[in-house]
Design an enzyme around this catalytic site. Structure first.
Site, PDB file in Angstrom:
ATOM      1  CG  ASP A  26     -73.620  -6.313   0.543  1.00  0.00           C
ATOM      2  OD1 ASP A  26     -72.779  -7.101   0.132  1.00  0.00           O
ATOM      3  OD2 ASP A  26     -73.992  -6.237   1.731  1.00  0.00           O
ATOM      4  CG  ASP A 367     -71.341 -10.251  -1.751  1.00  0.00           C
ATOM      5  OD1 ASP A 367     -70.233  -9.711  -1.731  1.00  0.00           O
ATOM      6  OD2 ASP A 367     -72.085 -10.334  -0.753  1.00  0.00           O
ATOM      7  CG  ASP A 371     -76.249 -11.566   1.051  1.00  0.00           C
ATOM      8  OD1 ASP A 371     -75.193 -11.182   0.533  1.00  0.00           O
ATOM      9  OD2 ASP A 371     -76.612 -11.256   2.206  1.00  0.00           O
TER      10      ASP A 371
END
Lengths: 673, 280
Positions: A26, A367, A371
Site C-alpha cells: 500500500d 489497512d 483489504d
C-alpha cells in the site's frame, strides 16, 4: 520480532516471509509518513507555494484574492479534523490533530494563514454532510452562512480533482464566478499534472450558495436520498499536499531488490502521484522508464514504443478492469517494476491472485476493511498496527506496530534466518548419527566387542547434543542472506541430498573414525590389540567364559573385561563430544568462514562448555559406574579424537573457501546445502 | 483455440512420469544424475575415503608404536585374578553308567592336560618351592618357566585313571587362577571348596591341601614367557550313593593370600561356583 515493531500472529508466517518473492505494498501510511503538509495551491490560474517551514520563516503567498478566502473557507468547513484539547501553547504545526492526514494538513494550513478555524466553524454551522467514500471520491457538507446572500446555505465540497471538475460548471477567478470553458479546463489539467507530477496529493475544492428560494431556512437536507443539487458547482481551486516517504523506505526497497524480491505498489491514489512516490522510494529505479516515458522522450506515440523496452509500468485501475488473466500475467511477468494506481480494493485481490498464478510467494500490506480478502489470499498478510482496521488486523498474519514498510524487510530477513538456522541445526544433529550407528554395524559385521552402548548413545542424543543444536538457532545471519534470491518452495528443500551427503557421507564418517580410534586405543592399552579383537565377540559376550585371553596372555573374567568394554563406550562417547565441538563450529556457517562470522553466539560457546562438563561429569562422577556403567577415562584418552576434530574443521573451512571462490562450481553444486 | 491445443500437446510431451526419476531417457539421467556426474561424485568419495583410511591407519600405527611388546600399558582393570575350572562348563550333568555322556568332559580334561605331560615339562626348570621365581634382571631374554608335572595331580592326573573318576561317580574338577602379568600373591594361597547349601561332601585336593606354590609367579606375558604353565589344583568329589541324582552347587575359593575372593559385583574373582549332578 516484536522488539523490531513486527507483531507476528502465527509463527509459520515468519518462515513464509523468508521465501517471499513479491511484496504488494500500500502507499499511504506504509511507504509514506501519512503526515500531509499543504505545499501548493492553485487558484486564479496560478500555482502558489505554501510555507511549509516549521517556524513560518518562508515567504508567504498573496492572500489578498477573494478566491483564496473562499478556498480557505471550504478547506476549513468541509473538514472533520479538530485540534486536540489544551494545546494552545504549542506551535500550530506541532499540535496533535484528531482526524485523517489530509484534513489535518488542511486544518493546520488554514489555522496558520487565516487564524482560528474553530471560530470559522462556529460562524458557519454545519447542518448536513456526506462523508468521503472511495467510490464517489468526494465529500460535501452544507453550512449556514451569513456571508454574501444572507441566510442561505453554503454547500462546500472537496475531493478528487477530476470528480470536482466534473461537477463544476463555473470557476471562481479573483472572487468572481465565471463559466467553465475549455481554456480553463486545460489550465486545470496542466496545473493538476504539474502538482501531481511532484508527487503531491491534489484535492479539488468547490462550493455553491444554495438559492434561498429552493432551499429556505430549515430545509431538511436528506443525505441518503440526496434531495439537493450536487452538480453545477463553482470550482474554486486546488490544494496539494506532500506526504513524504518514510525515511527508511528507500533503503528498505533497495534491500528487497537486492534480495530478489519484487516490490509492487498498489494504491487508490492518482497514477502520477503514485509514480512520483515510486520513483522517490526506488520502486521505479533510476534509468527505468515506462512506455509513456519512452514515448515522451523519443517524441513518438505510445503505440509505437516496443513494450519490451519498458521495464517499468504504471497501470490505472480502469485499465485493470479490462485486462484478461493472460494479459495480467504478461504484465506481471515482463515488468520488474510495477505500480497500480487508482485501484479499488477488489482489484487488489485480483493483483494478488495474478502474482500467485505465476508462482510467486506474495506478501500484501493493507489497512482497510476491504483489504481483508487480499490479506487473506496472500501467502502472508501484513496489517498496519496504528492505522489499520481491526478487521484487517484479524485477517493478517503479521502486524506492523509502527506502520513502517522497513519492518517488512526485517521480517523477511528474520524468516530467511530461521530457515537457514534450522538447516544448520539439522545438519549438526544428523551428523552424529553415523558415529552412533557404525559401532553396532561393525559389532555385527566384524564380531568385535560393542564399541558404543545404548546408554552412551542416549547421553549424546538427549544429553550433550541438546544445547549446541539449539544454540544454532541463535546464530547471526551470514553476510549474504539478503543478497540471495528468494527460496523456491518447490525445489529448495530444508533437507536435501547435499545436506545428507555432507552430514552422513563426509563429516559423519570422520567422526566415526575418531570414535573407533579411541575405542581401539582403550582396548589396546588394556591388553587387547586390534588384530585380536576381530571375531572375539561370541567369547567376549559369554558370561560363562571367565578366562578369556588377551594379546599379552593374561586372562580376564567376564566382569573385568566388561568394565573395559564400558570404558570403551565412555571413551567413544567422549570422542563424539570432541568431534561435535568441531561440527558445531563448522555448522555455524554455510558459506562464510568461521573467522568472518565470528564466535559471537554466546549460547553456542556456553553449549560447548556445558557439553564438555557434562561429559566429564558422566565419566568421573562417583557412582556413574553403577548407575550408567560409565567409567573414568585416563586423561590421554580424551585426546584420541583431537586429530579427527581438527581434520573436520580444516576440511570444512577449505570446502567453504572453495565454495566462495568458485560460485556455481562443482563444490557448490554438490556440497552447498 | 490453436494455442490451447498446442499447450496441451506440449504439456504431454514435457510431463515427467515417476519412471523418469529412475532413468530419464531424454536427459540420460540415472536416478537424477548423468553418467559423468555420477563418475565425478564417486571419484570424489573414493579419494575422500581413501584419505580417511590412510589417516586412520596412520593414527593406529602411531598408537601401536607406543605399546610395549611384553607388558600392557594399563593393568588397573586386572588387579586380582579370576578362578576358572576345567572342564569349562559351569553345569556338569552326566550319568555315570553312560560313557557317552561323560566322554566330552573327559576329553576336554585330557586335551587340557597335554601341555602338562612330562615330555613337555622336561623343558622347564625345577624351581625353589615357596619363593617367587623372579627373572626381572634378565631383560630381553626369553623367561624360563617352572615345572608343573601332571603327576602332581596324582588321582586326578588322568594317568592312572583315564576317566578322571567320572566313571566311578567321583569326578575330578581342575581349578586354575587367571594369568596376570606381574602378579605376586602374598601369603600362602590355596584352594578350598564347599557345597553351598546342603550337607558337605568329602573332597580330596591334589596337590596336598590344594595349595598353589608361589614359585609359579610372576607371569611375564605371552611373548616373554612362552613355555609358562599355570599351577593347577584338582579337587576330587567323593560322592556317595546319597549324593547321586542330586544337583550340587559347589563353590571353590582361593584363600590364605591377599587375593580378593568376595567381590560383590564379580562372582568369579578368586572364586567360582558350579553345579554338578551325577545320575546313577
Amino acid at each position: 520480532m516484536a522488539r523490531k515493531n513486527c507483531l507476528v500472529k502465527n509463527l509459520e508466517a515468519v518462515e513464509t516471509l523468508g521465501s517471499t518473492s513479491t511484496i504488494c505494498s500500500d502507499k499511504t501510511g506504509t511507504l509514506t509518513q501519512n503526515r500531509m503538509t499543504v505545499a501548493h495551491m492553485w487558484f486564479d490560474n496560478t500555482i502558489h507555494e505554501a510555507d511549509t517551514t516549521e517556524d513560518q520563516s518562508g515567504s508567504s503567498f498573496d492572500k489578498s484574492s477573494a478566491t483564496w478566502v473562499s478556498l480557505a473557507r471550504i478547506a476549513a468547513l468541509c473538514n472533520r479534523a479538530v485540534f486536540k484539547a489544551a494545546q494552545d501553547t504549542l506551535p500550530i504545526l506541532k499540535r496533535g490533530v484528531a482526524g485523517d492526514a489530509s484534513e489535518s494538513a488542511l486544518l493546520k494550513c488554514i489555522e496558520l494563514s487565516c487564524g482560528s478555524v474553530k471560530a470559522m466553524r462556529e460562524k458557519n454551522k454545519k447542518v448536513a454532510e456526506i462523508p468521503f467514500n472511495s467510490t464517489n471520491k468526494y465529500q460535501l457538507s452544507i453550512h449556514e452562512t451569513e456571508e454574501g446572500n444572507e441566510n442561505s446555505y453554503l454547500l462546500v465540497m472537496k475531493g478528487a480533482p477530476e470528480r470536482i471538475l466534473d461537477r463544476s460548471s463555473h470557476i471562481m477567478v479573483q472572487g468572481k464566478e465565471q463559466p467553465m470553458d475549455e481554456e480553463m479546463k486545460e489550465a486545470f489539467q496542466n496545473a493538476y499534472q504539474e502538482l501531481g507530477g511532484l508527487g503531491e496529493r491534489v484535492l479539488g475544492f468547490c462550493h455553491v450558495f444554495l438559492p434561498e428560494d429552493k432551499y429556505p431556512k430549515g430545509f431538511a437536507f436528506d443525505t441518503d436520498e440526496v434531495n439537493f443539487e450536487t452538480d453545477n458547482l463553482c470550482f474554486v481551486g486546488l490544494m496539494s499536499m506532500i506526504d513524504p516517504p518514510r525515511a527508511a523506505v528507500p533503503d528498505a526497497v533497495g534491500k528487497c531488490r537486492s534480495a530478489g524480491i519484487k516490490v509492487i505498489m498498489v494504491t487508490g491514489d492518482h497514477p502520477i502521484t503514485a509514480k512520483a512516490i515510486a520513483k522517490g522510494v526506488g520502486i521505479i529505479s533510476e534509468g527505468n522508464e515506462t512506455v509513456e516515458d519512452i514515448a515522451a522522450r523519443l517524441n513518438i506515440p505510445v503505440s509505437q514504443v516496443n513494450p519490451r523496452d519498458a521495464k517499468a509500468c504504471v497501470i490505472h485501475g480502469t485499465d485493470l478492469k479490462d485486462l484478461s488473466q493472460d494479459q495480467m500475467d504478461d504484465i506481471l511477468r515482463n515488468h520488474t517494476e510495477i505500480v497500480f494506481a487508482r485501484t479499488s480494493p477488489q482489484q487488489k485481490l485480483i493483483i494478488v491472485e495474478g502474482c500467485q498464478r505465476l508462482g510467486a510467494i506474495v506478501a500484501v500490506t493493507g489497512d482497510g476493511v476491504n483489504d481483508s480478502p487480499a490479506l487473506k489470499k496472500a501467502d502472508i498478510g501484513v496489517a498496519m498496527g496504528i492505522s489499520g482496521s481491526d478487521v484487517s488486523k484479524q485477517a493478517a498474519d503479521m502486524i506492523l506496530l509502527d506502520d513502517n514498510f522497513a519492518s517488512i524487510v526485517t521480517g523477511v530477513e528474520e524468516g530467511r534466518l530461521i530457515f537457514d538456522n534450522l538447516k544448520k541445526s539439522i545438519a549438526y544433529t544428523l551428523t552424529s548419527n553415523i558415529p552412533e550407528i557404525t559401532p553396532f554395524l561393525f559389532f555385527i559385521l566384524f564380531n568385535i566387542p560393542l564399541p558404543l552402548g545404548t546408554i552412551t548413545i542416549l547421553c549424546i542424543d538427549l544429553g550433550t547434543d541438546m544445547v549446541p543444536a539449539i544454540s544454532l538457532a541463535y546464530e547471526a545471519a551470514e553476510s549474504d542472506i539478503m543478497k540471495r534470491q528468494p527460496r523456491n518452495p518447490l525445489r529448495d528443500k530444508l533437507v536435501n541430498e547435499r545436506l545428507i551427503s555432507i552430514a552422513y557421507g563426509q563429516i559423519g564418517m570422520i567422526q566415526a573414525l575418531g570414535g573407533f580410534f579411541a575405542y581401539f586405543v582403550v582396548l589396546a592399552e588394556n591388553g587387547f590389540r586390534p588384530y585380536d579383537l576381530v571375531g572375539i565377540r561370541l567369547n567376549w559376550d559369554d558370561r560363562s567364559n571367565n578366562d578369556l585371553e588377551d594379546s599379552y596372555g593374561q586372562q580376564w573374567t567376564y566382569e573385568q573385561r566388561k568394565i573395559v568394554e564400558f570404558t570403551c563406550h565412555t571413551a567413544f562417547f567422549v570422542s563424539i563430544v570432541v568431534v561435535q565441538w568441531a561440527d558445531v563450529i563448522i555448522c555455524k556457517t554455510r558459506r562464510n568462514s568461521v573467522f568472518q562470522q565470528g564466535m559471537r553466539n554466546k549460547i553456542l560457546i556456553f553449549g560447548l562448555f556445558e557439553e564438555t562438563a557434562l561429559a566429564a561429569l558422566l565419566s568421573y562422577c562417583p557412582g556413574m559406574d553403577v548407575a550408567l556403567r560409565m567409567y573414568p577415562l585416563k586423561p590421554s584418552w580424551w585426546f584420541c579424537a583431537f586429530p579427527y576434530s581438527f581434520l573436520i574443521f580444516v576440511y570444512d573451512e577449505i570446502r567453504k573457501l572453495i565454495l566462495r571462490r568458485n560460485p556455481g562450481g562443482w563444490v557448490e553444486r554438490e556440497t552447498y546445502y | 483455440m490453436a494455442s490451447t491445443e498446442d499447450k496441451v500437446v506440449a504439456k504431454q510431451e514435457n510431463a515427467t512420469t515417476w519412471k523418469d526419476s529412475f532413468y530419464n531417457p531424454r536427459t540420460g539421467e540415472f536416478m537424477g544424475r548423468t553418467a559423468s556426474s555420477w563418475a565425478l561424485i564417486l571419484l570424489f568419495y573414493l579419494v575422500f575415503y581413501a584419505f580417511l583410511a590412510g589417516m586412520f591407519a596412520l593414527t593406529m600405527w602411531v598408537m601401536l608404536m607406543t605399546l610395549d611388546d611384553n607388558v600392557p600399558k594399563y593393568q588397573d582393570r586386572v588387579p586380582y585374578p579370576g578362578l576358572a575350572i576345567q572342564p569349562n562348563s559351569l553345569d556338569i550333568i552326566y550319568n555315570k553308567s553312560e560313557p557317552l555322556k561323560y566322554a566330552p568332559y573327559v576329553q576336554k580334561l585330557e586335551s587340557f592336560l597335554l601341555s602338562y605331560n612330562d615330555t613337555e615339562q622336561e623343558k622347564n626348570e625345577e624351581c625353589t618351592r615357596g619363593e617367587y621365581f623372579l627373572q626381572d634382571d634378565a631383560e630381553d631374554m626369553e623367561k624360563k618357566a617352572c615345572r608343573f608335572k601332571r603327576g602332581f595331580l596324582s588321582l586326578c592326573s588322568g594317568l592312572s585313571d583315564t576317566n578322571f573318576g567320572y566313571s566311578e561317580g567321583k569326578p575330578c574338577i581342575l581349578l586354575k587362577l587367571n594369568r596376570i602379568i606381574g602378579l605376586k600373591p602374598r601369603g600362602d594361597p590355596y584352594i578350598t571348596c564347599a557345597v553351598k547349601k546342603d550337607e558337605p561332601i568329602q573332597m580330596q585336593y591334589f596337590p596336598r591341601e590344594g595349595s598353589i606354590d608361589k614359585m609359579y609367579f610372576p607371569y611375564y606375558g605371552k611373548k616373554a614367557h612362552e613355555t609358562y604353565v599355570q599351577p593347577l589344583v584338582a579337587v576330587k568329589l567323593l560322592l556317595t550313593k546319597e549324593d547321586y541324582n542330586k544337583e550340587l552347587a559347589i563353590e571353590c575359593k582361593v584363600e590364605g593370600s591377599d587375593l580378593r575372593n568376595n567381590d560383590e559385583r564379580d562372582k568369579f574373582l578368586g572364586r567360582v561356583t558350579f553345579r554338578i549332578k551325577v545320575e546313577a
